[in-house]
Design a protein around this motif. Structure first.
Motif, PDB file in Angstrom:
ATOM      1  N   VAL A   8       0.845  -1.188   0.000  1.00 37.18           N
ATOM      2  CA  VAL A   8       0.000   0.000   0.000  1.00 37.18           C
ATOM      3  C   VAL A   8       0.880   1.237   0.000  1.00 37.18           C
ATOM      4  O   VAL A   8       1.757   1.384   0.861  1.00 37.18           O
ATOM      5  N   GLU A   9       0.642   2.120  -0.944  1.00 39.00           N
ATOM      6  CA  GLU A   9       1.379   3.380  -0.985  1.00 39.00           C
ATOM      7  C   GLU A   9       0.901   4.280   0.145  1.00 39.00           C
ATOM      8  O   GLU A   9      -0.298   4.383   0.413  1.00 39.00           O
ATOM      9  N   TYR A  29      -3.157   6.881   2.627  1.00 39.57           N
ATOM     10  CA  TYR A  29      -2.788   5.502   2.321  1.00 39.57           C
ATOM     11  C   TYR A  29      -3.568   5.060   1.087  1.00 39.57           C
ATOM     12  O   TYR A  29      -4.781   5.310   0.993  1.00 39.57           O
ATOM     13  N   GLY A  30      -2.867   4.406   0.157  1.00 39.08           N
ATOM     14  CA  GLY A  30      -3.547   3.840  -0.987  1.00 39.08           C
ATOM     15  C   GLY A  30      -3.441   4.684  -2.241  1.00 39.08           C
ATOM     16  O   GLY A  30      -2.701   5.676  -2.304  1.00 39.08           O
ATOM     17  N   ASP A  31      -4.205   4.303  -3.231  1.00 37.05           N
ATOM     18  CA  ASP A  31      -4.189   4.908  -4.566  1.00 37.05           C
ATOM     19  C   ASP A  31      -5.174   6.070  -4.623  1.00 37.05           C
ATOM     20  O   ASP A  31      -6.369   5.882  -4.357  1.00 37.05           O
ATOM     21  N   PRO A  52      -1.679   2.307  11.614  1.00 31.82           N
ATOM     22  CA  PRO A  52      -1.270   2.275  10.205  1.00 31.82           C
ATOM     23  C   PRO A  52      -1.672   0.988   9.487  1.00 31.82           C
ATOM     24  O   PRO A  52      -2.084   1.024   8.323  1.00 31.82           O
ATOM     25  N   GLU A  53      -1.581  -0.156  10.177  1.00 30.03           N
ATOM     26  CA  GLU A  53      -1.953  -1.404   9.502  1.00 30.03           C
ATOM     27  C   GLU A  53      -3.457  -1.472   9.265  1.00 30.03           C
ATOM     28  O   GLU A  53      -3.906  -2.030   8.244  1.00 30.03           O
ATOM     29  N   PHE A  54      -4.245  -0.898  10.160  1.00 31.33           N
ATOM     30  CA  PHE A  54      -5.686  -0.818   9.923  1.00 31.33           C
ATOM     31  C   PHE A  54      -5.969   0.059   8.698  1.00 31.33           C
ATOM     32  O   PHE A  54      -6.810  -0.278   7.859  1.00 31.33           O
ATOM     33  N   CYS A  55      -5.237   1.171   8.579  1.00 30.85           N
ATOM     34  CA  CYS A  55      -5.390   2.037   7.399  1.00 30.85           C
ATOM     35  C   CYS A  55      -5.027   1.279   6.124  1.00 30.85           C
ATOM     36  O   CYS A  55      -5.681   1.425   5.085  1.00 30.85           O
ATOM     37  N   ARG A  56      -3.990   0.473   6.202  1.00 31.34           N
ATOM     38  CA  ARG A  56      -3.589  -0.318   5.028  1.00 31.34           C
ATOM     39  C   ARG A  56      -4.668  -1.337   4.664  1.00 31.34           C
ATOM     40  O   ARG A  56      -4.930  -1.588   3.476  1.00 31.34           O
ATOM     41  N   ALA A  61      -9.002  -2.690   0.756  1.00 28.66           N
ATOM     42  CA  ALA A  61     -10.417  -2.903   0.464  1.00 28.66           C
ATOM     43  C   ALA A  61     -10.921  -1.955  -0.619  1.00 28.66           C
ATOM     44  O   ALA A  61     -12.129  -1.954  -0.926  1.00 28.66           O
ATOM     45  N   GLY A  62     -10.023  -1.142  -1.186  1.00 35.51           N
ATOM     46  CA  GLY A  62     -10.405  -0.296  -2.313  1.00 35.51           C
ATOM     47  C   GLY A  62     -10.570   1.173  -2.004  1.00 35.51           C
ATOM     48  O   GLY A  62     -11.170   1.902  -2.800  1.00 35.51           O
ATOM     49  N   PHE A  63     -10.000   1.630  -0.886  1.00 35.04           N
ATOM     50  CA  PHE A  63     -10.165   3.023  -0.495  1.00 35.04           C
ATOM     51  C   PHE A  63      -8.843   3.788  -0.554  1.00 35.04           C
ATOM     52  O   PHE A  63      -7.761   3.226  -0.319  1.00 35.04           O
ATOM     53  N   TYR A  64      -8.962   5.076  -0.861  1.00 34.37           N
ATOM     54  CA  TYR A  64      -7.873   6.037  -0.688  1.00 34.37           C
ATOM     55  C   TYR A  64      -8.084   6.647   0.688  1.00 34.37           C
ATOM     56  O   TYR A  64      -8.977   7.472   0.888  1.00 34.37           O
ATOM     57  N   VAL A  65      -7.318   6.218   1.661  1.00 39.56           N
ATOM     58  CA  VAL A  65      -7.575   6.504   3.068  1.00 39.56           C
ATOM     59  C   VAL A  65      -6.866   7.784   3.492  1.00 39.56           C
ATOM     60  O   VAL A  65      -5.665   7.954   3.249  1.00 39.56           O
TER      61      VAL A  65
END
Length: 307
Positions: A8-9, A29-31, A52-56, A61-65
């Motif tokens: 995850v970016e 976090y994410g795309d 952070p791991e929860f955010c990942r 799951a498909g979200f830009y967090v």
């Protein structure tokens, strides 16, 4: 490569000017091409309380967090110099009793901060996930900025009506206890989390102590937390306004929550047409890792209803 193994970016922490002299510290976090999901933390909590791991996992799951420090917490702007900034115990006591007080700022101001962050990021609308005070903030966003909200998850929160979502009386002395200095803050945090943590999914004392130490180092102020507390206890009853919310909503609440009684979650779900209510046995007023898959599934399911 499985979903769980997908990298995850994540961005570095940055400051965003959101108006009225406030800057919010945030991280993503994410795309950015994925569905935006704004995480809003509760009273006295920096964005690092969103693990952070929860955010990942949310990103997978498909979200830009997007997580951030609310005003007066962490690395966001502290508002010690604004009018009426000092919150005294008598003022808090009046608010607890339901008497009229003028807070330095309101939950609506904090909701406007969150919208300002979306503006800064160029996000037209987002899914929202708020816990405790953060749940109150995202409810307010859905009322005051309905065009900016795609879906809504309100967890361990309430409507602002005084007859629901109340604290267990045994918590009040600890909540109002004065904590000066790092050691006092850490010991006070350990004490309160013993009282409000999930009995069915307990954290270790070492975990709670480490989080408190990190929170203090990040930037905590008793006067700032008091301002947030006054915004919470002086909030209006949103029940009538919530009836006009039309986006998909899920309300999550622990049956063992002593900080915000489960009646607050039930009242919230009853106020919003079509809201899903998810009650969890053994869950208190925290985010136990064992329940992360349940939370991620609830956020994903709610967002999918928006389609």
């Amino acid at each position: 490569m499985t979903v769980e193994q997908t990298q995850v970016e994540e961005s570095a922490e940055q400051l965003a000017p959101v108006g009225r002299g406030v800057e919010l510290c945030y991280q993503t976090y994410g795309d950015p091409a994925d569905e935006p999901l704004l995480l809003v933390m509760g009273l006295g909590g920096p964005m690092t309380w969103w693990d952070p791991e929860f955010c990942r996992e949310l990103a997978r799951a498909g979200f830009y967090v997007i997580r951030f420090d609310n005003r007066d917490i962490g690395r966001s702007t502290k508002l010690d110099s604004i009018a009426n900034a000092r919150v005294t115990f008598p003022k808090l006591a009046k608010a607890f009793l339901g008497l009229r007080v003028t807070p330095p700022y309101t939950l609506t101001d904090m909701a406007d901060d969150a919208v300002g962050l979306l503006d800064h990021l160029g996000v037209g609308s987002a899914h929202l996930f708020g816990i405790s005070m953060g749940g109150m903030i995202v409810q307010t966003m859905a009322i005051t900025h309905p065009d900016r909200v795609r879906s809504l998850v309100s967890m361990m929160s309430t409507t602002g009506r005084r007859t629901v979502g109340f604290q267990h009386p045994s918590l009040i002395p600890t909540l109002l206890a004065r904590q000066v200095g790092r050691q006092a803050y850490v010991e006070g945090s350990v004490k309160i989390w013993r009282l409000i943590g999930s009995p069915g999914f307990p954290s270790t004392e070492a975990e709670v102590r480490k989080r408190a130490e990190d929170t203090y180092e990040r930037g905590i102020s008793g006067s700032a937390v008091a301002r947030q507390m006054l915004a919470v206890v002086s909030q209006p009853d949103r029940t009538t306004d919530l009836r006009r919310v039309t986006v998909p909503m899920t309300v999550v609440h622990g049956l063992a929550d002593k900080m915000v009684h489960v009646s607050g979650g039930r009242a919230t779900s009853m106020a919003v047409p079509g809201a899903e209510l998810l009650l969890i046995d053994g869950m208190g007023h925290d985010l136990p890792q064992a329940l992360w898959p349940t939370y991620v599934a609830a956020v994903r399911r709610t967002a999918d209803r928006a389609r």
